[in-house]
Design a protein around this motif. Structure first.
Motif, short mmCIF file in Angstrom:
data_model
loop_
_atom_site.label_atom_id
_atom_site.label_comp_id
_atom_site.label_asym_id
_atom_site.label_seq_id
_atom_site.Cartn_x
_atom_site.Cartn_y
_atom_site.Cartn_z
N ARG A 107 9.47 14.92 -44.25
CA ARG A 107 8.83 13.95 -43.35
C ARG A 107 8.90 12.56 -43.98
O ARG A 107 9.19 11.58 -43.29
CB ARG A 107 7.38 14.35 -43.09
CG ARG A 107 6.72 13.49 -42.01
CD ARG A 107 5.31 13.92 -41.67
NE ARG A 107 5.24 15.33 -41.31
CZ ARG A 107 4.47 16.22 -41.96
NH1 ARG A 107 3.71 15.85 -42.97
NH2 ARG A 107 4.45 17.48 -41.59
N ARG B 219 11.27 10.16 -35.15
CA ARG B 219 10.62 11.47 -35.24
C ARG B 219 11.47 12.48 -34.51
O ARG B 219 12.06 12.19 -33.49
CB ARG B 219 9.22 11.44 -34.63
CG ARG B 219 8.27 10.57 -35.39
CD ARG B 219 6.90 10.67 -34.76
NE ARG B 219 5.99 9.75 -35.41
CZ ARG B 219 5.06 10.13 -36.25
NH1 ARG B 219 4.89 11.39 -36.52
NH2 ARG B 219 4.27 9.27 -36.82
N THR C 4 8.07 20.30 -46.58
CA THR C 4 7.93 19.70 -45.26
C THR C 4 7.43 18.27 -45.41
O THR C 4 7.89 17.36 -44.72
CB THR C 4 6.96 20.51 -44.39
OG1 THR C 4 7.41 21.87 -44.35
CG2 THR C 4 6.88 19.96 -42.98
N THR D 254 12.12 10.65 -43.60
CA THR D 254 12.45 10.05 -42.30
C THR D 254 12.09 8.57 -42.28
O THR D 254 12.65 7.82 -41.48
CB THR D 254 11.74 10.75 -41.13
OG1 THR D 254 10.33 10.59 -41.25
CG2 THR D 254 12.12 12.21 -41.05
#
Length: 187
Positions: free
Chosen positions: A49, A185, A45, A52
């Motif tokens: 993240r 996001r 995860t 991004t």
């Protein structure tokens, strides 16, 4: 090659993000394609993240916000691959990714380091764990990402065109560094 001729090397600016996953993915109750599972949490995860905001093209950190949006809108590439750790050696032998970024976790760090240290090519390696010679994901920010991108360009510095491009990007950096940051996001 004929004497006196110059070898031309195809240059791509897209970054290939290779996320190395554990060998035992078959032993888990669910695959990572079935949505949220214990496979993703928490290390993968963190990597997703980071992906991004980490550049997907070596020009990304040097673009103004407006140019960045245009670049993504008109087809800026995205190259994220997942590979089992036991296949990394074969992958590096077969494929010649010009701008390869390897991502690992505590489950794959040692194996990734063992494989890439056995190669003459210097690979960029980011991990969720701290280790000597490896960029830790916790330390990754905009400035460090830009430094890594400049190192990618430096690897290609033997080509005059790439050297000129690197100098131009470094001078452009001052004008762009004051630009507004945009972070995408999910919902």
């Amino acid at each position: 090659m004929a004497e006196g001729s110059m070898e031309k090397i195809l240059f791509t600016s897209m970054i290939c993000h290779l996320v190395v996953v554990p060998v035992d993915t078959r032993e888990r109750r669910t695959t990572f394609f079935q949505g949220f599972s214990d496979f993703w949490f928490p290390d993968y995860t963190k990597i997703l993240r980071a992906l991004t905001f980490f550049p997907h093209d070596i020009f990304d950190p040097f673009l103004s916000v407006e140019d960045y949006i245009y670049a993504r809108f008109f087809g800026g590439g995205l190259n994220i691959q997942f590979l089992r750790a036991d296949l990394l050696e074969q992958y590096l032998t077969i494929f010649e990714e010009q701008n390869l970024m390897i991502w690992s976790t505590s489950l794959t760090l040692d194996r990734v380091e063992r494989v890439i240290n056995g190669h003459q090519e210097k690979y960029f390696h980011i991990s969720t764990e701290r280790a000597k010679g490896v960029t830790c994901l916790d330390d990754l920010d905009k400035d460090l990402a830009k430094k890594i991108i400049l190192e990618m360009l430096s690897k290609k510095a033997c080509q005059k065109e790439v050297q000129d491009l690197q100098k131009a990007l470094e001078t452009m950096d001052g004008a762009v560094s004051g630009a507004t940051d945009v972070e995408a996001r999910g919902a």
